[in-house]
Design a protein around this motif. Sequence first.
Motif, PDB file in Angstrom:
ATOM      1  N   ALA A   1     -14.121  -8.367   2.136  1.00 31.08           N
ATOM      2  CA  ALA A   1     -13.231  -8.047   1.005  1.00 31.08           C
ATOM      3  C   ALA A   1     -13.898  -7.683  -0.461  1.00 31.08           C
ATOM      4  O   ALA A   1     -13.735  -6.555  -0.938  1.00 31.08           O
ATOM      5  N   ILE A   2     -15.264  -8.040  -0.269  1.00 31.56           N
ATOM      6  CA  ILE A   2     -16.216  -7.657  -1.363  1.00 31.56           C
ATOM      7  C   ILE A   2     -16.468  -6.149  -1.182  1.00 31.56           C
ATOM      8  O   ILE A   2     -16.588  -5.265  -1.968  1.00 31.56           O
ATOM      9  N   ALA A   3     -16.834  -5.900   0.437  1.00 34.12           N
ATOM     10  CA  ALA A   3     -17.594  -4.677   0.517  1.00 34.12           C
ATOM     11  C   ALA A   3     -16.471  -3.600   0.448  1.00 34.12           C
ATOM     12  O   ALA A   3     -16.986  -2.476   0.248  1.00 34.12           O
ATOM     13  N   ILE A   4     -15.099  -3.788   0.666  1.00 30.98           N
ATOM     14  CA  ILE A   4     -14.512  -2.875   0.486  1.00 30.98           C
ATOM     15  C   ILE A   4     -14.163  -1.823  -0.646  1.00 30.98           C
ATOM     16  O   ILE A   4     -14.485  -0.535  -0.920  1.00 30.98           O
ATOM     17  N   PRO A   5     -14.014  -2.675  -1.866  1.00 34.72           N
ATOM     18  CA  PRO A   5     -14.214  -1.854  -3.164  1.00 34.72           C
ATOM     19  C   PRO A   5     -15.598  -1.478  -3.540  1.00 34.72           C
ATOM     20  O   PRO A   5     -16.068  -0.197  -4.343  1.00 34.72           O
ATOM     21  N   LEU A   6     -16.666  -2.130  -3.201  1.00 35.59           N
ATOM     22  CA  LEU A   6     -18.067  -2.047  -3.507  1.00 35.59           C
ATOM     23  C   LEU A   6     -18.499  -0.690  -2.670  1.00 35.59           C
ATOM     24  O   LEU A   6     -19.492  -0.117  -3.306  1.00 35.59           O
ATOM     25  N   ALA A   7     -17.821  -0.176  -1.520  1.00 39.07           N
ATOM     26  CA  ALA A   7     -18.206   1.065  -0.788  1.00 39.07           C
ATOM     27  C   ALA A   7     -18.145   2.040  -1.873  1.00 39.07           C
ATOM     28  O   ALA A   7     -18.655   3.449  -1.928  1.00 39.07           O
ATOM     29  N   PHE A   8     -17.005   2.225  -2.767  1.00 40.06           N
ATOM     30  CA  PHE A   8     -16.823   3.124  -3.672  1.00 40.06           C
ATOM     31  C   PHE A   8     -17.776   3.349  -4.978  1.00 40.06           C
ATOM     32  O   PHE A   8     -17.932   4.174  -5.583  1.00 40.06           O
ATOM     33  N   VAL A   9     -18.593   2.259  -5.096  1.00 38.08           N
ATOM     34  CA  VAL A   9     -19.617   2.115  -5.959  1.00 38.08           C
ATOM     35  C   VAL A   9     -20.997   2.274  -5.567  1.00 38.08           C
ATOM     36  O   VAL A   9     -21.830   3.276  -6.156  1.00 38.08           O
ATOM     37  N   ALA A  10     -21.393   1.653  -4.355  1.00 33.58           N
ATOM     38  CA  ALA A  10     -22.639   1.972  -3.686  1.00 33.58           C
ATOM     39  C   ALA A  10     -22.450   1.566  -2.138  1.00 33.58           C
ATOM     40  O   ALA A  10     -22.315   0.535  -1.714  1.00 33.58           O
ATOM     41  N   GLU A  11     -22.424   2.666  -1.454  1.00 34.11           N
ATOM     42  CA  GLU A  11     -22.041   2.698  -0.072  1.00 34.11           C
ATOM     43  C   GLU A  11     -23.044   1.636   0.647  1.00 34.11           C
ATOM     44  O   GLU A  11     -22.672   0.933   1.419  1.00 34.11           O
ATOM     45  N   TRP A  12     -24.404   1.877   0.459  1.00 36.75           N
ATOM     46  CA  TRP A  12     -25.531   1.059   1.166  1.00 36.75           C
ATOM     47  C   TRP A  12     -25.185  -0.251   0.829  1.00 36.75           C
ATOM     48  O   TRP A  12     -25.703  -0.953   1.850  1.00 36.75           O
ATOM     49  N   MET A  13     -24.595  -0.886  -0.317  1.00 35.60           N
ATOM     50  CA  MET A  13     -24.568  -2.201  -0.446  1.00 35.60           C
ATOM     51  C   MET A  13     -23.553  -2.855   0.377  1.00 35.60           C
ATOM     52  O   MET A  13     -23.355  -3.869   1.189  1.00 35.60           O
ATOM     53  N   ALA A  14     -22.438  -1.892   0.649  1.00 37.87           N
ATOM     54  CA  ALA A  14     -21.192  -2.444   1.353  1.00 37.87           C
ATOM     55  C   ALA A  14     -21.591  -2.592   2.958  1.00 37.87           C
ATOM     56  O   ALA A  14     -21.608  -3.273   3.601  1.00 37.87           O
ATOM     57  N   GLN A  15     -22.545  -1.387   3.274  1.00 38.86           N
ATOM     58  CA  GLN A  15     -23.284  -1.367   4.647  1.00 38.86           C
ATOM     59  C   GLN A  15     -24.174  -2.747   4.844  1.00 38.86           C
ATOM     60  O   GLN A  15     -23.890  -3.222   5.954  1.00 38.86           O
ATOM     61  N   LEU A  16     -24.882  -2.931   3.649  1.00 40.22           N
ATOM     62  CA  LEU A  16     -25.718  -4.024   3.867  1.00 40.22           C
ATOM     63  C   LEU A  16     -24.803  -5.393   4.152  1.00 40.22           C
ATOM     64  O   LEU A  16     -25.280  -6.360   4.797  1.00 40.22           O
ATOM     65  N   LEU A  17     -23.651  -5.413   3.502  1.00 44.01           N
ATOM     66  CA  LEU A  17     -22.949  -6.703   3.736  1.00 44.01           C
ATOM     67  C   LEU A  17     -22.330  -6.880   5.047  1.00 44.01           C
ATOM     68  O   LEU A  17     -22.220  -7.739   5.747  1.00 44.01           O
ATOM     69  N   TYR A  18     -21.969  -5.558   5.742  1.00 45.15           N
ATOM     70  CA  TYR A  18     -21.395  -5.549   7.215  1.00 45.15           C
ATOM     71  C   TYR A  18     -22.551  -6.060   8.070  1.00 45.15           C
ATOM     72  O   TYR A  18     -22.189  -6.657   8.777  1.00 45.15           O
ATOM     73  N   VAL A  19     -23.664  -5.556   7.991  1.00 44.35           N
ATOM     74  CA  VAL A  19     -24.761  -6.065   8.625  1.00 44.35           C
ATOM     75  C   VAL A  19     -25.049  -7.326   8.568  1.00 44.35           C
ATOM     76  O   VAL A  19     -25.378  -8.098   9.583  1.00 44.35           O
ATOM     77  N   ALA A  20     -25.068  -7.913   7.395  1.00 42.73           N
ATOM     78  CA  ALA A  20     -25.127  -9.278   6.906  1.00 42.73           C
ATOM     79  C   ALA A  20     -24.414 -10.035   7.623  1.00 42.73           C
ATOM     80  O   ALA A  20     -24.725 -11.200   8.707  1.00 42.73           O
ATOM     81  N   VAL A  21     -23.136  -9.930   7.823  1.00 43.37           N
ATOM     82  CA  VAL A  21     -21.939 -10.615   8.403  1.00 43.37           C
ATOM     83  C   VAL A  21     -22.347 -10.549  10.123  1.00 43.37           C
ATOM     84  O   VAL A  21     -22.345 -11.756  10.825  1.00 43.37           O
ATOM     85  N   ALA A  22     -22.816  -9.251  10.714  1.00 44.24           N
ATOM     86  CA  ALA A  22     -23.115  -9.210  11.876  1.00 44.24           C
ATOM     87  C   ALA A  22     -24.264 -10.151  12.237  1.00 44.24           C
ATOM     88  O   ALA A  22     -24.362 -10.725  13.342  1.00 44.24           O
ATOM     89  N   LEU A  23     -25.075 -10.116  11.606  1.00 45.78           N
ATOM     90  CA  LEU A  23     -26.351 -10.992  11.695  1.00 45.78           C
ATOM     91  C   LEU A  23     -25.852 -12.611  11.709  1.00 45.78           C
ATOM     92  O   LEU A  23     -26.592 -13.422  12.363  1.00 45.78           O
ATOM     93  N   MET A  24     -25.026 -12.968  10.773  1.00 44.67           N
ATOM     94  CA  MET A  24     -24.590 -14.373  10.851  1.00 44.67           C
ATOM     95  C   MET A  24     -23.819 -14.544  12.211  1.00 44.67           C
ATOM     96  O   MET A  24     -24.066 -15.814  12.493  1.00 44.67           O
ATOM     97  N   TRP A  25     -23.301 -13.822  12.710  1.00 41.93           N
ATOM     98  CA  TRP A  25     -22.431 -14.101  14.000  1.00 41.93           C
ATOM     99  C   TRP A  25     -23.146 -13.591  15.373  1.00 41.93           C
ATOM    100  O   TRP A  25     -22.736 -13.873  16.228  1.00 41.93           O
ATOM    101  N   PHE A  26     -24.400 -13.017  14.878  1.00 44.88           N
ATOM    102  CA  PHE A  26     -25.124 -12.564  16.164  1.00 44.88           C
ATOM    103  C   PHE A  26     -25.503 -13.641  17.188  1.00 44.88           C
ATOM    104  O   PHE A  26     -25.281 -13.420  18.351  1.00 44.88           O
ATOM    105  N   ILE A  27     -25.942 -14.676  16.495  1.00 46.57           N
ATOM    106  CA  ILE A  27     -26.303 -15.918  17.495  1.00 46.57           C
ATOM    107  C   ILE A  27     -24.841 -16.431  17.775  1.00 46.57           C
ATOM    108  O   ILE A  27     -24.165 -16.700  16.900  1.00 46.57           O
ATOM    109  N   PRO A  28     -24.481 -16.504  19.117  1.00 43.78           N
ATOM    110  CA  PRO A  28     -23.215 -17.154  19.463  1.00 43.78           C
ATOM    111  C   PRO A  28     -22.567 -18.573  18.901  1.00 43.78           C
ATOM    112  O   PRO A  28     -23.666 -19.303  18.466  1.00 43.78           O
TER     113      PRO A  28
END
Length: 203
Positions: free
Chosen positions: A154-181
């Motif tokens: 939810a934070i990353a969606i509006p953040l993408a219009f301010v700084a795309e790389w920060m939104a992408q960083l959040l997407y990667v961070a969540v993926a890393l959170m769940w990468f370990i089953p």
Amino acid sequence: MGKNRMEAFSDGVLAIIITIMVLELKVPHGEELATLAPLMPVLLSYVLSFVYIGIYWNNHHHLLHAARQVSGGALWANLHLLFWLSLFPFVTGWMGENHFSALPTAMYGVVLFMASIAYWILARLIISTEGKDSLVARAIGRDSKGMISTLMYAIAIPLAFVAEWMAQLLYVAVALMWFIPDRRIEKVMPQHAGSAVNTIQDP
């Protein structure tokens, strides 16, 4: 009703989603390593989406493994989840082809956000069918990790219009959170099995 058909159907859909995503990768015209450079945004977006689909497949498998049965509402909730996951090839390709620009990056977050909501709905419907003391309910618990993930989307969606790389960083961070089953269900399963044995052995 039984859960096997729903699990088999879901596995098939997720396999097709991955196949569609990989078909979006275009073969470069040339044999030099430099010819891969223009394809890097598309390749990186594919890798991220592949990880996300893998995460959903893993957690979906664990969820249904813990469930004893599914209701009609759960079947529709599962289709709702698959609908949002089926949009991954579209937003993945759009984001990669446009080099992670603002709107495609935001829409990628919308799909992630809605998929997380859909998964939450599916889990809650299974719990409502099986009861608050069921294996699924005890394994999921308060699901703080899931709520944090949804908040980050939810934070990353509006953040993408301010700084795309920060939104992408959040997407990667969540993926890393769940990468370990997620081990919550696996931790509860041995206890549940032990309880079942004790129940059988008791007079």
